[in-house]
Enzyme design. Sequence first.
Site, PDB file in Angstrom:
ATOM      1  N   ASP A 218      -5.319  11.526  -3.165  1.00 38.76           N
ATOM      2  CA  ASP A 218      -4.752  11.929  -1.887  1.00 38.76           C
ATOM      3  C   ASP A 218      -3.260  12.143  -2.098  1.00 38.76           C
ATOM      4  O   ASP A 218      -2.524  11.211  -2.422  1.00 38.76           O
ATOM      5  CB  ASP A 218      -4.989  10.846  -0.828  1.00 38.76           C
ATOM      6  CG  ASP A 218      -4.513  11.263   0.554  1.00 38.76           C
ATOM      7  OD1 ASP A 218      -4.011  12.395   0.702  1.00 38.76           O
ATOM      8  OD2 ASP A 218      -4.654  10.460   1.491  1.00 38.76           O
TER       9      ASP A 218
ATOM     10  N   LYS B  64     -10.029   6.244  -4.397  1.00 35.45           N
ATOM     11  CA  LYS B  64      -9.054   7.271  -4.075  1.00 35.45           C
ATOM     12  C   LYS B  64      -7.681   6.762  -4.475  1.00 35.45           C
ATOM     13  O   LYS B  64      -7.335   5.614  -4.186  1.00 35.45           O
ATOM     14  CB  LYS B  64      -9.097   7.604  -2.581  1.00 35.45           C
ATOM     15  CG  LYS B  64      -8.253   8.804  -2.217  1.00 35.45           C
ATOM     16  CD  LYS B  64      -8.557   9.301  -0.822  1.00 35.45           C
ATOM     17  CE  LYS B  64      -7.774   8.558   0.225  1.00 35.45           C
ATOM     18  NZ  LYS B  64      -7.910   9.175   1.556  1.00 35.45           N
TER      19      LYS B  64
ATOM     20  N   LYS C  77      -3.590   7.210  -4.223  1.00 38.83           N
ATOM     21  CA  LYS C  77      -2.477   7.781  -3.481  1.00 38.83           C
ATOM     22  C   LYS C  77      -1.421   8.223  -4.477  1.00 38.83           C
ATOM     23  O   LYS C  77      -0.879   7.399  -5.224  1.00 38.83           O
ATOM     24  CB  LYS C  77      -1.891   6.749  -2.517  1.00 38.83           C
ATOM     25  CG  LYS C  77      -2.842   6.337  -1.396  1.00 38.83           C
ATOM     26  CD  LYS C  77      -2.962   7.427  -0.350  1.00 38.83           C
ATOM     27  CE  LYS C  77      -3.748   6.944   0.867  1.00 38.83           C
ATOM     28  NZ  LYS C  77      -3.831   7.987   1.902  1.00 38.83           N
TER      29      LYS C  77
ATOM     30  N   ASP D 192      -6.848  16.948   5.648  1.00 35.85           N
ATOM     31  CA  ASP D 192      -6.679  15.703   6.400  1.00 35.85           C
ATOM     32  C   ASP D 192      -5.601  15.891   7.464  1.00 35.85           C
ATOM     33  O   ASP D 192      -5.897  16.138   8.624  1.00 35.85           O
ATOM     34  CB  ASP D 192      -6.345  14.547   5.463  1.00 35.85           C
ATOM     35  CG  ASP D 192      -6.113  13.238   6.202  1.00 35.85           C
ATOM     36  OD1 ASP D 192      -6.472  13.147   7.395  1.00 35.85           O
ATOM     37  OD2 ASP D 192      -5.572  12.288   5.593  1.00 35.85           O
TER      38      ASP D 192
ATOM     39  N   GLU E 252     -13.994   6.279   3.990  1.00 37.71           N
ATOM     40  CA  GLU E 252     -13.018   5.331   3.437  1.00 37.71           C
ATOM     41  C   GLU E 252     -12.712   4.273   4.495  1.00 37.71           C
ATOM     42  O   GLU E 252     -11.562   3.921   4.745  1.00 37.71           O
ATOM     43  CB  GLU E 252     -11.745   6.030   2.965  1.00 37.71           C
ATOM     44  CG  GLU E 252     -11.012   6.823   4.009  1.00 37.71           C
ATOM     45  CD  GLU E 252      -9.730   7.441   3.469  1.00 37.71           C
ATOM     46  OE1 GLU E 252      -8.658   6.890   3.759  1.00 37.71           O
ATOM     47  OE2 GLU E 252      -9.800   8.459   2.775  1.00 37.71           O
TER      48      GLU E 252
ATOM     49  N   GLU F 274      -7.187  15.620  -1.885  1.00 36.53           N
ATOM     50  CA  GLU F 274      -6.957  15.567  -0.433  1.00 36.53           C
ATOM     51  C   GLU F 274      -5.543  16.022  -0.088  1.00 36.53           C
ATOM     52  O   GLU F 274      -4.566  15.535  -0.650  1.00 36.53           O
ATOM     53  CB  GLU F 274      -7.174  14.135   0.068  1.00 36.53           C
ATOM     54  CG  GLU F 274      -6.998  13.986   1.567  1.00 36.53           C
ATOM     55  CD  GLU F 274      -7.370  12.597   2.062  1.00 36.53           C
ATOM     56  OE1 GLU F 274      -7.097  12.292   3.242  1.00 36.53           O
ATOM     57  OE2 GLU F 274      -7.929  11.801   1.271  1.00 36.53           O
TER      58      GLU F 274
ATOM     59  N   HIS G 189       0.870  -1.174   0.000  1.00 37.03           N
ATOM     60  CA  HIS G 189       0.000   0.000   0.000  1.00 37.03           C
ATOM     61  C   HIS G 189       0.907   1.224   0.000  1.00 37.03           C
ATOM     62  O   HIS G 189       1.517   1.565   1.012  1.00 37.03           O
ATOM     63  CB  HIS G 189      -0.898  -0.037   1.246  1.00 37.03           C
ATOM     64  CG  HIS G 189      -2.027   0.958   1.216  1.00 37.03           C
ATOM     65  ND1 HIS G 189      -3.095   0.837   0.367  1.00 37.03           N
ATOM     66  CD2 HIS G 189      -2.231   2.097   1.936  1.00 37.03           C
ATOM     67  CE1 HIS G 189      -3.931   1.844   0.570  1.00 37.03           C
ATOM     68  NE2 HIS G 189      -3.425   2.628   1.512  1.00 37.03           N
TER      69      HIS G 189
ATOM     70  N   LYS H 265     -11.282  12.023  11.389  1.00 43.45           N
ATOM     71  CA  LYS H 265     -10.634  10.821  11.907  1.00 43.45           C
ATOM     72  C   LYS H 265     -10.683  10.859  13.425  1.00 43.45           C
ATOM     73  O   LYS H 265     -10.248  11.839  14.036  1.00 43.45           O
ATOM     74  CB  LYS H 265      -9.177  10.733  11.425  1.00 43.45           C
ATOM     75  CG  LYS H 265      -9.044  10.557   9.920  1.00 43.45           C
ATOM     76  CD  LYS H 265      -7.590  10.456   9.492  1.00 43.45           C
ATOM     77  CE  LYS H 265      -7.463  10.190   7.996  1.00 43.45           C
ATOM     78  NZ  LYS H 265      -6.050  10.141   7.554  1.00 43.45           N
TER      79      LYS H 265
END
Length: 369
Positions: A194, A163, A165, A245, A323, A220, A18, A269
Amino acid sequence: MIQNIETYLVDVPTIRPHKLSVATMNTQTLVMVRLRCADGITGWGEATTIGGLSYGGESPESIKTNIDTYIAPLLVGMEASEVAKAMARVRKVIQGNRFAKCAIETALLDAQARRLNVPLSELLGGRVRDALPVAWVLASGDTARDIAEGEKMLELRRHRIFKLKIGLRDVMDDVAHVLEIKRALGERASVRVDVNQAWSETDAVRGIAALEAGGIDLIEQPVKAGNRAALARLTQRFDVAIMADEALHGPADALALAQADAADVYAVKITQSGGLLPALEVATVARLAGVGLYGGTMLEGGVGTAATAHVCSTFAELAWGTELFGPLLLTQEVLREPLVYRDFMLQVPTGPGLGVEIDMDKLRAMQRA
């Protein structure tokens, strides 16, 4: 009365690498907290972060140490049902440590809701929705692989919000990668990016202009969290939604960002906010300021994901979905029964407390020695 508080570091491999601009994850470390009470009730919390110290100021190891050494001794012996009083003590004595505080507050609220035999959401004002739209992050870095993964998720009816990255490569290389995926998925899906703070303001102007023209829905955290003025200039310059974020560490930041007109959307969050109740305060600021809401994740396992789901279920408006896919990124589960994802939505648990049960055999098998 609170009898004891135990913490566990649980290392779980991910289903694939990831890739973020700040780290590449092959394993996620869940920080699990068990709070046991004299009446036999047990509450669970989670304080999971990303990439050790590469994402923020708390690591799994520091969270465990600080709970064990400083926070647990404050709480043992206090009345477990007096959640607000317990957390007021923690917040008065302990500086920072938002993730650790969130795990403790989650465990206290889980225990109290179980004591009252109600879902945790009922202690937060009550839910207005029973299911939450869930995005999936395409973060392999390979365009063809990401397209195939997106197509698979649409076919399975698991996700239709994606989304990406970005931020590791040259700006226009990243833009080309994103727009090729958008062209492949078309109107069947919402595609967002993001940047995880990776761009300078100059790069952000170039990148956002191209992404906006290509039909991307949301950008983001394009610039550094501390550069609130740049975030505000980008928000005011472009029509595409800009989301805060890493710049959002609780209600005070939410207010400052709103006053600066520095974001169109807030990623809420619970860990970054320092707990479930502060996360609700973030959402209240957003509602009053006309800022959209998005349920964010630190790629938590089932406990942290369930906790955020209970919070998001109480929002009057949730225009940008969530998410909350963290458990789906992990190869193994710590819950007896996994959370339910169907028809592009996460079903908010309905049982007492968090509505999930820990499988201690599974947890111990993955627990770090």
